[in-house]
Motif scaffolding. Structure first.
Motif, PDB file in Angstrom:
ATOM      1  N   UNK A 317       0.850  -1.186   0.000  1.00  0.00           N
ATOM      2  CA  UNK A 317       0.000   0.000   0.000  1.00  0.00           C
ATOM      3  C   UNK A 317       0.888   1.240   0.000  1.00  0.00           C
ATOM      4  N   UNK A 318       0.784   2.056  -1.043  1.00  0.00           N
ATOM      5  CA  UNK A 318       1.569   3.283  -1.165  1.00  0.00           C
ATOM      6  C   UNK A 318       0.690   4.467  -0.781  1.00  0.00           C
ATOM      7  N   UNK A 319       1.196   5.292   0.153  1.00  0.00           N
ATOM      8  CA  UNK A 319       0.445   6.434   0.678  1.00  0.00           C
ATOM      9  C   UNK A 319       1.290   7.698   0.527  1.00  0.00           C
ATOM     10  N   UNK A 320       1.125   8.441  -0.560  1.00  0.00           N
ATOM     11  CA  UNK A 320       1.959   9.621  -0.817  1.00  0.00           C
ATOM     12  C   UNK A 320       1.843  10.717   0.246  1.00  0.00           C
ATOM     13  N   UNK A 321       0.699  10.810   0.946  1.00  0.00           N
ATOM     14  CA  UNK A 321       0.510  11.883   1.923  1.00  0.00           C
ATOM     15  C   UNK A 321       1.054  11.550   3.305  1.00  0.00           C
ATOM     16  N   UNK A 322       1.448  10.320   3.532  1.00  0.00           N
ATOM     17  CA  UNK A 322       1.922   9.876   4.844  1.00  0.00           C
ATOM     18  C   UNK A 322       3.431  10.068   4.941  1.00  0.00           C
ATOM     19  N   UNK A 323       3.849  10.882   5.902  1.00  0.00           N
ATOM     20  CA  UNK A 323       5.280  11.142   6.111  1.00  0.00           C
ATOM     21  C   UNK A 323       5.760  10.300   7.292  1.00  0.00           C
ATOM     22  N   UNK A 324       6.349   9.161   6.986  1.00  0.00           N
ATOM     23  CA  UNK A 324       6.732   8.196   8.019  1.00  0.00           C
ATOM     24  C   UNK A 324       8.189   8.385   8.436  1.00  0.00           C
TER      25      UNK A 324
END
Length: 425
Positions: A317-324
């Motif tokens: 799952x790729x989440x561009x808005x999540x800054x991990x």
């Protein structure tokens, strides 16, 4: 033909409660003018004098209160299709108010004083201006003198041209789904049967929205600051048909696992990444404006929920808005173990293939709880304005034309969250 001989208010209340709804809106009167209670202003055209011979509003309110956990509200149609008084007022270009004086206005007072609803869902107002309906007089009384003055909320249908301008919550239009944040509390009112707001004998199984669509609408709506009001039409003999009940109870079971991402949450600084939608909560609200539209992103305080509506075919799952970062934690609701999450191309990716499939919740959509993301300063309302999705006053540019004039007596804006999901028929 409306007999309601099989109407069981306790069963209705049980279905409503187990759907996960936190507020309920019953049609007290629709456009045909028939009232579902013994109105003093609708002689021989109400549910006590004709048909069921019982006070359906009163019986259902009693059952809802007994079941607990659900706020009781009433829908009310301002106009009536066949009422001669209304037709005469319309012919006079609403310079006369015979219908309002003799029928609609006293009925509004009647339902509030008799049943004390916590939601008043006005409709059928488009035929005349708010001055014709005496809306300002009614709302001033409602918020200052009525028995529900400290608890009631109302929508925005109080006269032609009032949509999206006045009200504790805006409806804009039926099935309203903007796809971006709206800074004033709003509601997506939609039907379970795709073809009707009432009950159709010709309805097929394919006409009824699947649970996956209901969850999608719920996620899209609350991610953007709205509430979902889901309409169901009972039968003439007083039943909620099995396919409706199945959809509602299944949605309720999904909410038992994933309600943490729904109830009491607010929009986040981002609303979605393609078909993943976000809500958020905070560990502590100290120092935050209680009337805030969205939760800011603070690494130590903000918890983000990602609604995954489509399972990625490769398990990633790729989440561009999540800054991990290396402290970020990801956990699927209903699943006991943390998921591997890593920074990826300015966003993050989660290895869903690490989940033990035997413990995976069997649902149409899944929610991932995300903690300790990087702090980030972003205002989604200003971003939507810059993208041309909102006007400078915060109204959706693709809905009706609005202006920012406020009505002082609409003071119940910030209390309407109960809690993002309602039930309507």
């Amino acid at each position: 033909m409306f007999t309601a001989e099989f109407f069981d208010p306790d069963r209705f209340a049980d279905i409503i409660k187990h759907s996960g709804a936190k507020y309920f809106v019953l049609t007290s009167k629709h456009h045909e003018g028939y009232t579902m209670y013994p109105s003093n202003y609708s002689w021989n055209w109400n549910s006590v004098d004709v048909g069921p011979h019982r006070d359906l509003v009163g019986d259902l309110k009693t059952a809802i209160i007994k079941a607990g956990g659900v706020h009781f509200g009433l829908y009310f149609s301002q106009f009536e299709w066949f009422n001669r008084l209304f037709q005469n007022d319309a012919k006079a270009n609403f310079t006369t108010q015979s219908y309002v004086t003799d029928v609609s206005y006293p009925q509004m007072l009647e339902i509030v004083n008799s049943y004390q609803p916590e939601v008043i869902w006005s409709d059928g107002d488009w035929g005349g201006p708010d001055d014709y309906w005496k809306s300002k007089d009614f709302l001033a009384w409602l918020y200052n003198e009525s028995p529900v003055k400290d608890s009631v909320v109302v929508n925005d249908r109080w006269g032609s041209g009032d949509l999206g301008k006045h009200g504790g919550f805006y409806t804009f239009a039926d099935h309203f789904d903007p796809g971006h944040i709206v800074p004033h509390k709003w509601e997506n009112c939609m039907t379970l049967d795709q073809g009707s707001w009432g009950f159709r004998r010709t309805m097929t199984a394919a006409d009824v929205h699947p649970v996956s669509h209901l969850i999608s609408q719920l996620a899209r709506t609350i991610s953007c600051g709205g509430n979902l009001l889901l309409n169901v039409g009972p039968t003439h003999d007083g039943r909620i048909v099995p396919i409706f009940e199945q959809r509602l109870r299944t949605l309720g079971r999904w909410l038992q696992t994933n309600g943490e991402a729904v109830y009491g949450t607010k929009p986040w600084i981002y609303q979605n990444d393609t078909n993943v939608w976000y809500t958020s909560t905070v560990r502590s609200s100290r120092g935050l404006n209680p009337a805030r539209v969205f939760n800011p992103q603070d690494a130590q305080n903000t918890v983000v929920f990602a609604f995954v509506l489509d399972w990625p075919h490769d398990g990633v799952l790729v989440l561009p808005s999540i800054k991990a970062n290396d402290k970020t934690r990801a956990q699927m609701l209903g699943h006991n173990h943390f998921l591997p999450i890593k920074p990826y191309q300015g966003g993050a990716k989660i290895a869903l293939g690490a989940i033990d499939w035997h413990t995976l919740p069997s649902f149409d959509a899944w929610v991932i709880r995300l903690e300790f993301l990087n702090s980030e300063h972003r205002d989604p309302v200003e971003a939507a304005k810059n993208e041309g999705l909102l006007t400078s006053s915060g109204h959706p540019t693709h809905s009706l034309k609005h202006h920012a004039r406020k009505v002082k007596h609409n003071k119940r804006v910030d209390k309407f969250n109960w809690d993002d999901l309602g039930f309507f028929f």
